[in-house]
Design a protein around this motif. Structure first.
Motif, PDB file in Angstrom:
ATOM      1  N   SER A 142       5.239  17.905  18.186  1.00 26.40           N
ATOM      2  CA  SER A 142       6.001  17.865  16.935  1.00 26.40           C
ATOM      3  C   SER A 142       5.127  17.992  15.688  1.00 26.40           C
ATOM      4  O   SER A 142       5.603  18.409  14.635  1.00 26.40           O
ATOM      5  CB  SER A 142       6.829  16.579  16.854  1.00 26.40           C
ATOM      6  OG  SER A 142       5.972  15.449  16.923  1.00 26.40           O
ATOM      7  N   ASN A 143       3.861  17.640  15.791  1.00 25.91           N
ATOM      8  CA  ASN A 143       2.978  17.721  14.619  1.00 25.91           C
ATOM      9  C   ASN A 143       2.093  18.962  14.632  1.00 25.91           C
ATOM     10  O   ASN A 143       1.174  19.083  13.825  1.00 25.91           O
ATOM     11  CB  ASN A 143       2.098  16.467  14.534  1.00 25.91           C
ATOM     12  CG  ASN A 143       1.211  16.298  15.758  1.00 25.91           C
ATOM     13  OD1 ASN A 143       1.444  16.950  16.768  1.00 25.91           O
ATOM     14  ND2 ASN A 143       0.222  15.428  15.661  1.00 25.91           N
ATOM     15  N   ILE A 144       2.367  19.898  15.533  1.00 26.15           N
ATOM     16  CA  ILE A 144       1.556  21.105  15.643  1.00 26.15           C
ATOM     17  C   ILE A 144       1.935  22.088  14.540  1.00 26.15           C
ATOM     18  O   ILE A 144       3.116  22.304  14.257  1.00 26.15           O
ATOM     19  CB  ILE A 144       1.742  21.756  17.022  1.00 26.15           C
ATOM     20  CG1 ILE A 144       1.157  20.867  18.116  1.00 26.15           C
ATOM     21  CG2 ILE A 144       1.102  23.139  17.067  1.00 26.15           C
ATOM     22  CD1 ILE A 144       1.413  21.375  19.509  1.00 26.15           C
ATOM     23  N   TYR A 175      11.814  21.007  17.374  1.00 26.91           N
ATOM     24  CA  TYR A 175      10.692  20.077  17.315  1.00 26.91           C
ATOM     25  C   TYR A 175      10.165  19.840  15.904  1.00 26.91           C
ATOM     26  O   TYR A 175       9.248  19.045  15.714  1.00 26.91           O
ATOM     27  CB  TYR A 175       9.537  20.590  18.189  1.00 26.91           C
ATOM     28  CG  TYR A 175       9.843  20.485  19.663  1.00 26.91           C
ATOM     29  CD1 TYR A 175       9.746  19.261  20.333  1.00 26.91           C
ATOM     30  CD2 TYR A 175      10.240  21.600  20.387  1.00 26.91           C
ATOM     31  CE1 TYR A 175      10.037  19.164  21.687  1.00 26.91           C
ATOM     32  CE2 TYR A 175      10.533  21.512  21.740  1.00 26.91           C
ATOM     33  CZ  TYR A 175      10.432  20.297  22.386  1.00 26.91           C
ATOM     34  OH  TYR A 175      10.721  20.201  23.717  1.00 26.91           O
ATOM     35  N   GLY A 176      10.736  20.522  14.922  1.00 26.57           N
ATOM     36  CA  GLY A 176      10.285  20.331  13.556  1.00 26.57           C
ATOM     37  C   GLY A 176       8.885  20.843  13.297  1.00 26.57           C
ATOM     38  O   GLY A 176       8.156  20.300  12.458  1.00 26.57           O
ATOM     39  N   LEU A 177       8.503  21.894  14.009  1.00 30.35           N
ATOM     40  CA  LEU A 177       7.157  22.431  13.843  1.00 30.35           C
ATOM     41  C   LEU A 177       7.019  23.130  12.498  1.00 30.35           C
ATOM     42  O   LEU A 177       7.960  23.740  11.990  1.00 30.35           O
ATOM     43  CB  LEU A 177       6.850  23.439  14.959  1.00 30.35           C
ATOM     44  CG  LEU A 177       6.930  22.924  16.390  1.00 30.35           C
ATOM     45  CD1 LEU A 177       6.675  24.059  17.362  1.00 30.35           C
ATOM     46  CD2 LEU A 177       5.926  21.818  16.615  1.00 30.35           C
ATOM     47  N   GLN A 178       5.847  23.051  11.928  1.00 35.44           N
ATOM     48  CA  GLN A 178       5.578  23.708  10.655  1.00 35.44           C
ATOM     49  C   GLN A 178       4.980  25.091  10.909  1.00 35.44           C
ATOM     50  O   GLN A 178       4.032  25.238  11.676  1.00 35.44           O
ATOM     51  CB  GLN A 178       4.612  22.877   9.803  1.00 35.44           C
ATOM     52  CG  GLN A 178       4.301  23.483   8.449  1.00 35.44           C
ATOM     53  CD  GLN A 178       3.347  22.642   7.631  1.00 35.44           C
ATOM     54  OE1 GLN A 178       3.105  21.476   7.943  1.00 35.44           O
ATOM     55  NE2 GLN A 178       2.800  23.221   6.582  1.00 35.44           N
ATOM     56  N   ILE A 179       5.544  26.101  10.255  1.00 35.94           N
ATOM     57  CA  ILE A 179       5.030  27.463  10.338  1.00 35.94           C
ATOM     58  C   ILE A 179       4.198  27.742   9.093  1.00 35.94           C
ATOM     59  O   ILE A 179       4.686  27.600   7.965  1.00 35.94           O
ATOM     60  CB  ILE A 179       6.155  28.507  10.442  1.00 35.94           C
ATOM     61  CG1 ILE A 179       7.090  28.176  11.606  1.00 35.94           C
ATOM     62  CG2 ILE A 179       5.569  29.900  10.579  1.00 35.94           C
ATOM     63  CD1 ILE A 179       6.465  28.301  12.959  1.00 35.94           C
ATOM     64  N   VAL A 180       2.952  28.109   9.294  1.00 36.44           N
ATOM     65  CA  VAL A 180       2.045  28.415   8.190  1.00 36.44           C
ATOM     66  C   VAL A 180       1.874  29.924   8.107  1.00 36.44           C
ATOM     67  O   VAL A 180       1.461  30.562   9.077  1.00 36.44           O
ATOM     68  CB  VAL A 180       0.675  27.732   8.391  1.00 36.44           C
ATOM     69  CG1 VAL A 180      -0.256  28.052   7.225  1.00 36.44           C
ATOM     70  CG2 VAL A 180       0.839  26.224   8.557  1.00 36.44           C
ATOM     71  N   ASP A 181       2.209  30.492   6.947  1.00 38.23           N
ATOM     72  CA  ASP A 181       2.029  31.928   6.756  1.00 38.23           C
ATOM     73  C   ASP A 181       0.554  32.231   6.497  1.00 38.23           C
ATOM     74  O   ASP A 181      -0.061  31.655   5.594  1.00 38.23           O
ATOM     75  CB  ASP A 181       2.870  32.426   5.576  1.00 38.23           C
ATOM     76  CG  ASP A 181       4.363  32.350   5.859  1.00 38.23           C
ATOM     77  OD1 ASP A 181       4.749  32.592   7.019  1.00 38.23           O
ATOM     78  OD2 ASP A 181       5.133  32.047   4.938  1.00 38.23           O
ATOM     79  N   VAL A 182      -0.003  33.124   7.296  1.00 36.03           N
ATOM     80  CA  VAL A 182      -1.422  33.462   7.179  1.00 36.03           C
ATOM     81  C   VAL A 182      -1.588  34.979   7.176  1.00 36.03           C
ATOM     82  O   VAL A 182      -0.645  35.727   7.424  1.00 36.03           O
ATOM     83  CB  VAL A 182      -2.257  32.854   8.339  1.00 36.03           C
ATOM     84  CG1 VAL A 182      -2.148  31.342   8.342  1.00 36.03           C
ATOM     85  CG2 VAL A 182      -1.810  33.445   9.686  1.00 36.03           C
TER      86      VAL A 182
END
Length: 361
Positions: A142-144, A175-182
């Motif tokens: 969940s914190n990934i 899971y509420g995962l964070q998507i980081v735009d890179v």
């Protein structure tokens, strides 16, 4: 204990699995289409139910590509995580033994059995302990943070793009995962540098073997490939390694922001086998480039990666989603792949050719 050998693309020089000497390894979802390569038969036998696990060698996606095209799990560990005691002479800086399995659980069991501490002078860079995740627990994901390069992610067929985007959204929402735009810069440069590296190493390794063989014994596609492989100079090889170091720095910055890079596994699904290719082999650089598009960093930079089936195209052909981790991040990758598998499993379809070896009748 190895119980059998499977067909593959000749000398690992292609991604189709069409071998003019032993026939084409065919896709169990449609036997008129490729299984992918170069570990072609390894994916086909797992997909068709003939065995739960097989091994392959991944030097440029050769485990993950056929795994995705045949709808199975493909795990390429961190470079040197699996001791191979010199059994990979073809491309010694980019190749790794990989696992093709029916499920993530089977891949984990196999990974636990064959991975290990490497008895080399590089002890300081290799973890002393192999951590194995406890499945089915997926709370730890969940914190990934997942890194996504949108322009690269979408550089595939519409079916692949839509399917992989849908699967990623489901995983994120659940899971509420964070998507980081890179941004992943110079991807085409890296692809060419990797090709030069694997080609030069393969040709060097095969030098004595080639001197003993009549070139006419090889398939036409292998002959063309080997001629290209032998054309690169030592200066070009060294320049490719400078590009490798540059890409390592780019990826290091991305992994400072996120834990895992996510992408489709291949840019297209399994394409048809042409009749004339059965006799000559095949060099399809358009489809080939689409197949390897997302695989290169795992090999060129030694990063661990896993592909898991997430759906099908309009013709019912499998599509895989890939997770790429920082070195020694196999635990995180296996957790993510298992969570993704759990969300997609109810929609999995058996291939046209499938053998239920557990059936008693």
């Amino acid at each position: 204990m190895l119980v059998g050998k499977t067909n593959m693309h000749e000398l690992g020089t292609g991604t189709s699995g069409i071998n003019p000497h032993y026939g084409a390894a065919r896709n169990p979802y449609d036997t008129n289409r490729i299984a992918g390569g170069s570990s072609s038969g390894s994916a086909s036998v797992v997909s068709s139910g003939l065995c739960p696990v097989s091994l392959g060698v991944d030097g440029g996606g050769s485990v993950r590509i056929p795994a995705a095209l045949c709808g199975v799990v493909g795990l390429k560990p961190t470079f040197n995580r699996i001791p191979h005691s010199g059994v990979l002479p073809l491309y010694w800086t980019v190749g790794m033994v990989g696992i093709l399995a029916a499920t993530v659980e089977d891949a984990l069991i196999s990974y636990a059995a064959i991975s290990g501490e490497i008895p080399t002078y590089h002890h300081s860079s290799i973890p002393t302990k192999i951590n194995l995740p406890l499945l089915p627990s997926t709370k730890s994901i969940s914190n990934i943070k997942l890194a996504k390069y949108g322009k690269w992610f979408d550089d595939c067929s519409n079916d692949v793009r839509i399917c992989c985007s849908h699967a990623l959204n489901k995983l994120q929402d659940h899971y509420g995962l964070q998507i980081v735009d890179v941004t992943l810069p110079e991807l085409e440069v890296m692809r060419l540098a990797h090709y030069l590296t694997i080609a030069s190493e393969s040709y060097t390794s095969l030098d004595s073997f080639l001197q003993e063989k009549n070139f006419a014994e090889f398939g036409w596609d292998a002959r063309v490939a080997l001629n290209i492989y032998g054309a690169f100079s030592s200066m070009e090889y060294i320049k490719a390694q400078k590009i490798r170091n540059r890409q390592l720095q780019f990826h290091k910055k991305i992994f400072a922001e996120a834990d895992i890079i996510v992408s489709p596994t291949t840019g297209v699904t399994a394409y048809p086998i042409q009749d004339d290719a059965l006799k000559t082999g095949e060099l399809d650089y358009i489809n080939g480039a689409a197949l390897v598009r997302y695989s290169i960093s795992g090999n060129f930079l030694g990063l661990p990666a896993v592909t898991v089936a997430v759906g099908y195209d309009k013709l019912g052909l499998p599509i895989g989603l890939q997770f790429i981790g920082k070195p020694w991040a196999e635990v995180t990758l296996i957790h993510l792949a298992f969570a993704m598998q759990e969300m997609c499993m109810s929609e999995y379809r058996k291939p046209q050719i499938f053998y239920n070896l557990l059936r008693k009748d």
